[in-house]
Write a protein that holds these residues in place. Structure first.
Motif, PDB file in Angstrom:
ATOM      1  N   ALA A  51     -24.151  -2.407  46.648  1.00  0.00           N
ATOM      2  CA  ALA A  51     -25.118  -3.729  46.873  1.00  0.00           C
ATOM      3  C   ALA A  51     -26.584  -3.917  47.930  1.00  0.00           C
ATOM      4  O   ALA A  51     -26.994  -4.630  47.347  1.00  0.00           O
ATOM      5  N   ALA A  52     -26.741  -2.799  48.325  1.00  0.00           N
ATOM      6  CA  ALA A  52     -27.641  -2.193  49.222  1.00  0.00           C
ATOM      7  C   ALA A  52     -29.004  -2.533  48.287  1.00  0.00           C
ATOM      8  O   ALA A  52     -30.026  -2.536  48.469  1.00  0.00           O
ATOM      9  N   PHE A  53     -28.889  -1.696  46.846  1.00  0.00           N
ATOM     10  CA  PHE A  53     -29.818  -2.424  45.778  1.00  0.00           C
ATOM     11  C   PHE A  53     -30.232  -2.903  45.103  1.00  0.00           C
ATOM     12  O   PHE A  53     -31.118  -3.092  43.860  1.00  0.00           O
ATOM     13  N   VAL A  54     -29.238  -3.989  44.962  1.00  0.00           N
ATOM     14  CA  VAL A  54     -29.205  -5.381  44.087  1.00  0.00           C
ATOM     15  C   VAL A  54     -30.602  -6.241  44.914  1.00  0.00           C
ATOM     16  O   VAL A  54     -31.391  -6.150  43.631  1.00  0.00           O
ATOM     17  N   PRO A  55     -30.999  -6.028  45.503  1.00  0.00           N
ATOM     18  CA  PRO A  55     -31.838  -7.096  45.709  1.00  0.00           C
ATOM     19  C   PRO A  55     -33.611  -6.468  45.612  1.00  0.00           C
ATOM     20  O   PRO A  55     -33.822  -6.740  44.456  1.00  0.00           O
ATOM     21  N   VAL A  56     -33.705  -4.495  45.555  1.00  0.00           N
ATOM     22  CA  VAL A  56     -34.739  -4.247  44.947  1.00  0.00           C
ATOM     23  C   VAL A  56     -34.605  -3.982  43.690  1.00  0.00           C
ATOM     24  O   VAL A  56     -35.098  -4.428  42.515  1.00  0.00           O
ATOM     25  N   LEU A  57     -33.609  -4.141  42.732  1.00  0.00           N
ATOM     26  CA  LEU A  57     -33.028  -4.192  41.418  1.00  0.00           C
ATOM     27  C   LEU A  57     -33.673  -6.026  40.606  1.00  0.00           C
ATOM     28  O   LEU A  57     -34.370  -5.740  40.059  1.00  0.00           O
ATOM     29  N   VAL A  58     -33.561  -6.576  41.575  1.00  0.00           N
ATOM     30  CA  VAL A  58     -33.473  -7.791  40.423  1.00  0.00           C
ATOM     31  C   VAL A  58     -35.299  -8.360  41.071  1.00  0.00           C
ATOM     32  O   VAL A  58     -36.221  -8.985  40.473  1.00  0.00           O
ATOM     33  N   GLU A  59     -35.644  -7.627  42.217  1.00  0.00           N
ATOM     34  CA  GLU A  59     -37.113  -7.762  42.234  1.00  0.00           C
ATOM     35  C   GLU A  59     -37.771  -6.942  41.321  1.00  0.00           C
ATOM     36  O   GLU A  59     -39.308  -7.682  40.743  1.00  0.00           O
ATOM     37  N   SER A  60     -36.873  -5.468  40.618  1.00  0.00           N
ATOM     38  CA  SER A  60     -37.852  -4.510  39.401  1.00  0.00           C
ATOM     39  C   SER A  60     -37.648  -5.630  38.527  1.00  0.00           C
ATOM     40  O   SER A  60     -38.503  -5.711  37.855  1.00  0.00           O
ATOM     41  N   LEU A  61     -36.782  -6.234  38.175  1.00  0.00           N
ATOM     42  CA  LEU A  61     -36.513  -6.725  36.922  1.00  0.00           C
ATOM     43  C   LEU A  61     -37.317  -7.955  36.738  1.00  0.00           C
ATOM     44  O   LEU A  61     -37.762  -8.271  36.333  1.00  0.00           O
ATOM     45  N   SER A  62     -37.164  -9.125  37.626  1.00  0.00           N
ATOM     46  CA  SER A  62     -37.783 -10.044  37.416  1.00  0.00           C
ATOM     47  C   SER A  62     -39.890  -9.607  37.245  1.00  0.00           C
ATOM     48  O   SER A  62     -40.624 -10.339  36.252  1.00  0.00           O
ATOM     49  N   GLU A  63     -39.984  -8.312  38.186  1.00  0.00           N
ATOM     50  CA  GLU A  63     -41.433  -7.849  38.071  1.00  0.00           C
ATOM     51  C   GLU A  63     -41.998  -7.402  36.752  1.00  0.00           C
ATOM     52  O   GLU A  63     -43.081  -7.799  35.748  1.00  0.00           O
ATOM     53  N   VAL A  64     -40.465  -6.837  35.878  1.00  0.00           N
ATOM     54  CA  VAL A  64     -41.059  -6.317  35.180  1.00  0.00           C
ATOM     55  C   VAL A  64     -40.909  -7.347  33.657  1.00  0.00           C
ATOM     56  O   VAL A  64     -40.679  -7.269  32.532  1.00  0.00           O
ATOM     57  N   THR A  65     -40.158  -8.138  33.595  1.00  0.00           N
ATOM     58  CA  THR A  65     -39.930  -9.560  32.809  1.00  0.00           C
ATOM     59  C   THR A  65     -41.087 -10.568  33.005  1.00  0.00           C
ATOM     60  O   THR A  65     -41.421 -10.389  32.238  1.00  0.00           O
ATOM     61  N   GLU A  66     -41.621 -10.582  34.114  1.00  0.00           N
ATOM     62  CA  GLU A  66     -42.497 -10.642  33.920  1.00  0.00           C
ATOM     63  C   GLU A  66     -43.976  -9.455  33.331  1.00  0.00           C
ATOM     64  O   GLU A  66     -44.932 -10.928  32.708  1.00  0.00           O
ATOM     65  N   VAL A  67     -44.015  -8.521  33.540  1.00  0.00           N
ATOM     66  CA  VAL A  67     -45.434  -8.141  32.737  1.00  0.00           C
ATOM     67  C   VAL A  67     -44.836  -8.251  30.917  1.00  0.00           C
ATOM     68  O   VAL A  67     -45.602  -8.042  30.204  1.00  0.00           O
ATOM     69  N   ALA A  68     -43.345  -8.093  30.515  1.00  0.00           N
ATOM     70  CA  ALA A  68     -43.111  -8.716  29.728  1.00  0.00           C
ATOM     71  C   ALA A  68     -43.186  -9.843  28.357  1.00  0.00           C
ATOM     72  O   ALA A  68     -44.248  -9.547  27.777  1.00  0.00           O
ATOM     73  N   ALA A  69     -43.695 -11.007  29.671  1.00  0.00           N
ATOM     74  CA  ALA A  69     -43.679 -11.608  29.668  1.00  0.00           C
ATOM     75  C   ALA A  69     -45.630 -12.062  28.628  1.00  0.00           C
ATOM     76  O   ALA A  69     -45.452 -12.411  27.746  1.00  0.00           O
ATOM     77  N   ARG A  70     -46.042 -10.859  29.594  1.00  0.00           N
ATOM     78  CA  ARG A  70     -47.635 -11.715  29.220  1.00  0.00           C
ATOM     79  C   ARG A  70     -48.126 -10.767  28.023  1.00  0.00           C
ATOM     80  O   ARG A  70     -48.448 -11.240  27.135  1.00  0.00           O
ATOM     81  N   THR A  71     -47.285  -9.461  27.549  1.00  0.00           N
ATOM     82  CA  THR A  71     -47.787  -8.471  27.024  1.00  0.00           C
ATOM     83  C   THR A  71     -47.230  -9.292  25.742  1.00  0.00           C
ATOM     84  O   THR A  71     -47.661  -8.456  24.705  1.00  0.00           O
ATOM     85  N   ILE A  72     -45.999  -9.438  26.496  1.00  0.00           N
ATOM     86  CA  ILE A  72     -45.633 -10.049  24.473  1.00  0.00           C
ATOM     87  C   ILE A  72     -46.470 -11.421  23.756  1.00  0.00           C
ATOM     88  O   ILE A  72     -46.961 -11.428  22.248  1.00  0.00           O
TER      89      ILE A  72
END
Length: 155
Positions: free
Chosen positions: A109-130
């Motif tokens: 459970a301690a990893f969940v906030p870090v995972l969500v933040e990382s996934l959110s940022e990488v999704t934004e990167v992917a959206a710009r890249t696409i």
């Protein structure tokens, strides 16, 4: 039909007061649900202040370097690269943790906030890249357009 306004509060600099700014401090008068910056006819302000992004770690001090990046700029590209590398590292760590099968629910459970933040940022990167992919070329086809649309889907 009633025309509602956005009503977002004006950003008041720390060294000013609402009273001193007068009408400049009026809330956003644009139509509710508008996109882009806010405005009240006298002033404009960003819809949301830009969030500083990590550019990596300073090898001399060991401290993380942050910057507010400009769209399309060199720092944005560096921050995008850093975000993807950090996500890949996090994926490797999580893969090892899950494969070992010894983590408690609380540790996971301690990893969940870090995972969500990382996934959110990488999704934004992917959206710009696409946006840079020429979607009208036949070899990319409907799959690339579907990915682009999925990345732009609001939460």
């Amino acid at each position: 039909m009633e025309n509602r306004t956005c009503g977002a509060p004006a950003l008041i600099p720390a060294d000013h007061s609402r009273e001193a700014l007068g009408d400049l401090a009026a809330p956003c008068s644009l139509t509710a649900g508008h996109s882009g910056d806010h405005g009240n006819g006298l002033a404009r302000w960003e819809a949301s202040p830009a969030k500083p992004r990590s550019l990596g770690t300073d090898p001399n001090s060991g401290k993380t370097i942050y910057a507010v990046t400009e769209p399309g700029g060199a720092l944005e590209r560096l921050a995008d690269e850093t975000a993807v590398m950090a996500a890949a590292t996090l994926l490797g760590v999580m893969d090892d943790v899950l494969e070992a099968g010894e983590a408690t629910e609380a540790e996971l459970a301690a990893f969940v906030p870090v995972l969500v933040e990382s996934l959110s940022e990488v999704t934004e990167v992917a959206a710009r890249t696409i946006d840079r992919i020429p979607l009208d070329e036949p070899e990319y086809g409907p799959a690339a357009r579907a990915l682009r649309d999925a990345l732009r889907c609001p939460r």
